[in-house]
Design a protein around this motif. Structure first.
Motif, mmCIF file in Angstrom:
data_model
loop_
_atom_site.group_PDB
_atom_site.id
_atom_site.type_symbol
_atom_site.label_atom_id
_atom_site.label_comp_id
_atom_site.label_asym_id
_atom_site.label_seq_id
_atom_site.Cartn_x
_atom_site.Cartn_y
_atom_site.Cartn_z
ATOM 1 N N ALA A 84 0.833 -1.207 0.000
ATOM 2 C CA ALA A 84 0.000 0.000 0.000
ATOM 3 C C ALA A 84 0.865 1.253 0.000
ATOM 4 C CB ALA A 84 -0.945 -0.016 1.201
ATOM 5 N N THR A 85 1.907 1.257 0.803
ATOM 6 C CA THR A 85 2.805 2.404 0.856
ATOM 7 C C THR A 85 3.511 2.606 -0.483
ATOM 8 O OG1 THR A 85 3.154 2.052 3.224
ATOM 9 C CG2 THR A 85 4.792 3.392 2.072
ATOM 10 N N ALA A 86 4.017 1.542 -1.075
ATOM 11 C CA ALA A 86 4.729 1.633 -2.354
ATOM 12 C C ALA A 86 3.821 2.116 -3.481
ATOM 13 C CB ALA A 86 5.343 0.282 -2.713
ATOM 14 N N ARG A 87 2.549 1.759 -3.415
ATOM 15 C CA ARG A 87 1.595 2.144 -4.480
ATOM 16 C C ARG A 87 0.788 3.386 -4.135
ATOM 17 N NH1 ARG A 87 0.063 -1.736 -8.672
ATOM 18 N NH2 ARG A 87 1.562 -3.410 -8.564
ATOM 19 N N LYS A 88 1.035 3.945 -2.958
ATOM 20 C CA LYS A 88 0.301 5.121 -2.502
ATOM 21 C C LYS A 88 -1.207 4.868 -2.498
ATOM 22 C CE LYS A 88 3.874 8.406 -3.925
ATOM 23 N NZ LYS A 88 4.933 7.510 -4.124
ATOM 24 N N GLU A 109 -4.256 1.280 3.035
ATOM 25 C CA GLU A 109 -4.076 -0.097 3.496
ATOM 26 C C GLU A 109 -5.401 -0.848 3.481
ATOM 27 O OE1 GLU A 109 -1.744 -0.843 7.069
ATOM 28 O OE2 GLU A 109 -0.633 1.018 6.701
ATOM 29 N N ASP A 110 -6.488 -0.162 3.799
ATOM 30 C CA ASP A 110 -7.804 -0.808 3.808
ATOM 31 C C ASP A 110 -8.177 -1.308 2.411
ATOM 32 O OD1 ASP A 110 -8.130 -0.414 6.518
ATOM 33 O OD2 ASP A 110 -9.231 1.468 6.281
ATOM 34 N N LYS A 111 -7.865 -0.531 1.393
ATOM 35 C CA LYS A 111 -8.194 -0.925 0.025
ATOM 36 C C LYS A 111 -7.384 -2.149 -0.399
ATOM 37 C CE LYS A 111 -8.938 1.164 -4.496
ATOM 38 N NZ LYS A 111 -8.918 2.408 -5.264
ATOM 39 N N VAL A 112 -6.111 -2.160 -0.068
ATOM 40 C CA VAL A 112 -5.245 -3.297 -0.424
ATOM 41 C C VAL A 112 -5.633 -4.528 0.394
ATOM 42 C CG1 VAL A 112 -2.864 -4.129 -0.528
ATOM 43 C CG2 VAL A 112 -3.371 -1.762 -1.138
ATOM 44 N N LYS A 113 -5.939 -4.337 1.661
ATOM 45 C CA LYS A 113 -6.365 -5.465 2.505
ATOM 46 C C LYS A 113 -7.665 -6.060 1.977
ATOM 47 C CE LYS A 113 -7.466 -6.812 7.206
ATOM 48 N NZ LYS A 113 -7.740 -6.400 8.563
ATOM 49 N N ALA A 114 -8.595 -5.215 1.559
ATOM 50 C CA ALA A 114 -9.864 -5.701 1.012
ATOM 51 C C ALA A 114 -9.620 -6.523 -0.257
ATOM 52 C CB ALA A 114 -10.798 -4.527 0.712
ATOM 53 N N LEU A 115 -8.671 -6.090 -1.071
ATOM 54 C CA LEU A 115 -8.330 -6.845 -2.278
ATOM 55 C C LEU A 115 -7.781 -8.220 -1.903
ATOM 56 C CD1 LEU A 115 -7.944 -6.981 -5.386
ATOM 57 C CD2 LEU A 115 -5.638 -6.126 -4.999
ATOM 58 N N VAL A 116 -6.875 -8.259 -0.943
ATOM 59 C CA VAL A 116 -6.312 -9.544 -0.493
ATOM 60 C C VAL A 116 -7.434 -10.460 -0.033
ATOM 61 C CG1 VAL A 116 -4.907 -10.671 1.279
ATOM 62 C CG2 VAL A 116 -4.034 -8.646 0.107
ATOM 63 N N GLU A 117 -8.349 -9.940 0.741
ATOM 64 C CA GLU A 117 -9.428 -10.772 1.278
ATOM 65 C C GLU A 117 -10.328 -11.339 0.179
ATOM 66 O OE1 GLU A 117 -10.998 -8.166 4.311
ATOM 67 O OE2 GLU A 117 -9.469 -8.821 5.738
ATOM 68 N N LEU A 151 -4.084 -6.388 -8.334
ATOM 69 C CA LEU A 151 -3.485 -5.182 -7.750
ATOM 70 C C LEU A 151 -3.170 -4.176 -8.846
ATOM 71 C CD1 LEU A 151 -2.385 -3.917 -5.121
ATOM 72 C CD2 LEU A 151 -0.222 -5.063 -5.611
ATOM 73 N N ASP A 152 -2.615 -4.648 -9.961
ATOM 74 C CA ASP A 152 -2.331 -3.748 -11.086
ATOM 75 C C ASP A 152 -3.602 -3.139 -11.662
ATOM 76 O OD1 ASP A 152 0.429 -3.945 -11.017
ATOM 77 O OD2 ASP A 152 0.541 -5.519 -12.529
ATOM 78 N N ALA A 153 -4.722 -3.843 -11.545
ATOM 79 C CA ALA A 153 -5.989 -3.344 -12.080
ATOM 80 C C ALA A 153 -6.649 -2.313 -11.161
ATOM 81 C CB ALA A 153 -6.950 -4.521 -12.330
ATOM 82 N N LEU A 154 -6.193 -2.228 -9.915
ATOM 83 C CA LEU A 154 -6.744 -1.217 -8.984
ATOM 84 C C LEU A 154 -6.410 0.178 -9.471
ATOM 85 C CD1 LEU A 154 -6.067 -2.347 -5.295
ATOM 86 C CD2 LEU A 154 -8.249 -2.128 -6.423
ATOM 87 N N LYS A 155 -7.342 1.059 -9.314
ATOM 88 C CA LYS A 155 -7.096 2.464 -9.696
ATOM 89 C C LYS A 155 -6.923 3.288 -8.452
ATOM 90 C CE LYS A 155 -7.545 1.609 -14.032
ATOM 91 N NZ LYS A 155 -6.405 1.160 -14.685
#
Length: 184
Positions: free
Chosen positions: A142-146, A149-157, A180-184
């Motif tokens: 999340a930090t590297a992609r700016k 964390e909630d958005k990235v965690k939701a994707l993982v789940e 992850l690459d498809a996230l905007k």
């Protein structure tokens, strides 16, 4: 002489059976499998980016990392290190992986690292990690992609594959990174 002729006939029969008939039978059966036995690929914009069942190397901080590989993710040379947990070289390698993981994830304690993040699989090509292995990487990615964390965690789940009857939950690293690459 009679025995030699019998042995040659048997050898020829075995060669024809296992070098011609058996491979052709397996090839024929594979034509009924998904993707005609060529493996389950993952594509992005019509371009194959990898295989669903073969692990790939991700080492940039903006991607989730998979399990370490004893064969550097070389599918042609699949295999483990064959070193046991009492082998000094193996223990040093695992400790090096732990140290590297902690450098990149300074917010973690050593005991919080799931074992699959520092030990290679038997084949060296495991495409999956544990949900815990993915979730502890959320902050770094999340930090590297700016991203939050909630958005990235939701994707993982959403990418956690739960077992049908027995087994453990897993996360396919390639599928997760493509999403992850498809996230905007």
């Amino acid at each position: 002489m009679k025995n030699i002729f019998s042995i040659l006939k048997f050898t020829l029969f075995i060669v024809v059976l296992f070098a011609i008939i058996y491979p052709m039978a397996i090839f024929g059966i594979a034509q009924f499998a998904p993707n005609k036995g060529k493996g389950e690929t993952i594509s992005v914009n019509g371009k194959v980016v990898g295989y669903q069942k073969i692990g790939q190397k991700f080492d940039k901080s903006n991607y989730f990392w998979g399990r370490p590989s004893a064969v550097d993710y070389n599918a042609a040379g699949s295999g483990g290190s064959n070193k046991g947990p009492s082998n000094a070289d193996y223990l040093a390698l695992v400790q090096k992986r732990i140290d590297t993981f902690l450098i990149v994830h300074p917010y973690l304690k050593k005991g919080a690292i799931p074992s699959d993040m520092v030990t290679a699989s038997g084949s060296g090509l495991d495409p999956n990690i544990s949900p815990e292995g993915a979730l502890i990487q959320v902050k770094r990615v999340a930090t590297a992609r700016k991203l939050s964390e909630d958005k990235v965690k939701a994707l993982v789940e959403t990418k956690i594959n739960k077992p049908s009857l027995i087994g453990t939950a897993t996360v396919n690293v390639l599928e997760l990174n493509v999403a992850l690459d498809a996230l905007k």
